[in-house]
Design a protein around this motif. Structure first.
Motif, PDB file in Angstrom:
ATOM      1  N   THR A  36       4.365   1.151  -2.968  1.00 24.51           N
ATOM      2  CA  THR A  36       3.532   1.169  -1.896  1.00 24.51           C
ATOM      3  C   THR A  36       3.912   2.427  -0.953  1.00 24.51           C
ATOM      4  OG1 THR A  36       2.759  -1.126  -2.115  1.00 24.51           O
ATOM      5  CG2 THR A  36       2.369  -0.074  -0.079  1.00 24.51           C
ATOM      6  N   ASP A  39       3.302   5.644  -2.513  1.00 21.59           N
ATOM      7  CA  ASP A  39       1.833   6.090  -2.364  1.00 21.59           C
ATOM      8  C   ASP A  39       1.492   6.388  -0.956  1.00 21.59           C
ATOM      9  OD1 ASP A  39       1.660   5.503  -5.166  1.00 21.59           O
ATOM     10  OD2 ASP A  39       0.731   3.379  -4.741  1.00 21.59           O
ATOM     11  N   ARG A 267      -3.559  -7.176   2.213  1.00 20.17           N
ATOM     12  CA  ARG A 267      -3.221  -6.311   0.888  1.00 20.17           C
ATOM     13  C   ARG A 267      -3.831  -4.847   0.790  1.00 20.17           C
ATOM     14  NH1 ARG A 267      -4.319 -11.243  -2.038  1.00 20.17           N
ATOM     15  NH2 ARG A 267      -6.451 -10.479  -2.333  1.00 20.17           N
ATOM     16  N   ARG A 271      -1.805  -1.032   1.203  1.00 24.13           N
ATOM     17  CA  ARG A 271      -1.835   0.050   0.030  1.00 24.13           C
ATOM     18  C   ARG A 271      -2.644   1.122   0.643  1.00 24.13           C
ATOM     19  NH1 ARG A 271      -3.982  -4.405  -3.049  1.00 24.13           N
ATOM     20  NH2 ARG A 271      -6.161  -3.670  -2.576  1.00 24.13           N
ATOM     21  N   SER A 273      -2.874   4.855   1.648  1.00 25.02           N
ATOM     22  CA  SER A 273      -2.006   5.926   1.471  1.00 25.02           C
ATOM     23  C   SER A 273      -2.523   6.828   2.674  1.00 25.02           C
ATOM     24  CB  SER A 273      -2.146   6.384   0.087  1.00 25.02           C
ATOM     25  OG  SER A 273      -3.407   6.890  -0.412  1.00 25.02           O
TER      26      SER A 273
END
Length: 412
Positions: A36, A39, A267, A271, A273
């Motif tokens: 993560t 990213d 979540r 994530r 980016s």
């Protein structure tokens, strides 16, 4: 040949470690977190498509987008996210000067309610300030904002200033927090300056979020917390009361959030980016046209709008929030923005529905229905589709029957 034996052992160990790290049983939280973090290092700054024809002279002709995000079906709470082109982050239209003036008034009268921050978020505030004033606005709206040298205000001629061609204001591109001590009242005052400048340059409200794990001291918590804000157009909440609180705590009053959205939101936020932005729309109906309601149903100066039960439904407003989220590259802070639009229900009833692209299964983002729909009947159906306890949360139980009747028949 004995020298080959240790070499073979080393190769076997390397191959074993390689396979072990990639085998399903070894996909631990630590590895997932590392991925993560990798990213999050995306493309920055993102390319911005300019709108050069928008100038102070043409601004009066720039109408706001006619968002109609409601759907004529039973309401279900969802994330409702779609990808956002970075160029579409900040919206400016012909109401800019009027609403900026309202934001300035709110800040002057209620500064501690309009903005605030935790000390650990000063670097993120600086990063947002520099990106917004030093990069995004001059590129997206070159006819409204520009970078220009200015002498006589503590900087040399070679150093740049951000110039607002609509209001005539100047602000330094380099955050003043960089030139004061790292702690103490000096930095607090200059961080205040950054937030006030942001709040009176664009109409978007901003919440800055970070989990403990992404702070410089490297805490353990993974929950995103609101650590800074500038909010001038709140809808029934005081952002100051949420400063330092986790998303789950902030959304406690929202029916169904914990059961249906909390894990998905946590979540998703982890994530996001760098260089990738997302947007969603939230809507409600209010029986007044006030943009700033920080205390339940009262304006910032304590005035209670006319009771919903006796208000003119034609003057009620569709209140739409255009919400976006993006990640900054250096501090990794998430920037959550809210741009608020008000549309009188009389306009929705009497004007033709907005024309837009889309299909029944894939409507254009920002519109709950495809071409030719989104009119008063759809809004009436959408209001009736909101059931308890969400109906009470939105206060629809106080006026929904009168509003629905007006939308369908014109009867007040």
């Amino acid at each position: 040949m004995l020298w080959l034996f240790p070499v073979a052992i080393a190769l076997i160990s390397m191959i074993g470690a390689f396979l072990f790290q990639r085998w399903p049983w070894c996909l631990t939280t630590k590895i997932s977190t590392a991925k993560t973090e990798k990213d999050k290092k995306g493309v920055w700054p993102p390319p911005i498509i300019p709108l050069p024809d928008l100038t102070p002279e043409t601004l009066s002709k720039q109408c706001s987008p006619p968002w109609r995000p409601y759907k004529p079906i039973e309401y279900h709470i969802t994330m409702g996210l779609s990808a956002l082109e970075p160029s579409q982050w900040i919206q400016i239209d012909n109401g800019y000067l009027e609403r900026i003036a309202k934001r300035r008034t709110f800040i002057e009268k209620c500064p501690t309610v309009a903005y605030g921050f935790k000390p650990e978020m000063v670097p993120a505030i600086e990063e947002l300030y520099e990106y917004l004033l030093g990069y995004y606005l001059p590129r997206r709206y070159p006819g409204l904002f520009r970078i220009s040298p200015k002498e006589g205000q503590g900087l040399t001629n070679e150093e740049s200033w951000f110039e607002n061609l609509v209001t005539g204001e100047y602000h330094p591109i380099i955050p003043p927090t960089r030139t004061v001590p790292a702690t103490g009242s000096g930095q607090a005052q200059t961080a205040d300056y950054l937030l006030k400048t942001i709040a009176t340059t664009v109409e978007e409200d901003f919440l800055l979020l970070l989990p403990d794990s992404l702070l410089p001291n490297g805490g353990q918590g993974s929950e995103y917390k609101m650590r800074a804000f500038c909010v001038c157009f709140p809808s029934g909440f005081n952002a100051k009361s949420f400063l330092g609180k986790a998303l789950a705590v902030i959304h406690t009053p929202v029916p169904g959030y914990k059961e249906k959205l909390q894990m998905s939101m946590d979540r998703f936020f982890a994530r996001i980016s760098v260089g990738k932005s997302w947007r969603r729309w939230n809507w409600t109906v209010t029986m007044h046209s006030e943009l700033c309601i920080p205390r339940g149903n009262k304006t910032f100066d304590g005035v209670m709008p006319k009771a919903a039960e006796t208000s003119d439904p034609a003057q009620a407003q569709l209140r739409v929030e255009y919400q976006t989220v993006t990640r900054l590259p250096n501090t990794h802070a998430l920037i959550f923005s809210i741009r608020t639009y008000l549309t009188p229900l009389g306009q929705i009833r009497n004007d033709p529905p907005p024309v837009h692209t889309g299909t029944e299964t894939r409507p254009e983002p920002g519109y709950g229905t495809p071409n030719g729909r989104g009119g008063p009947e759809d809004l009436a159906d959408a209001i009736e589709g909101i059931k308890s306890p969400m109906m009470e949360y939105k206060n629809f139980h106080k006026f929904n029957e009168r509003v629905v009747r007006y939308l369908r028949t014109g009867e007040k």
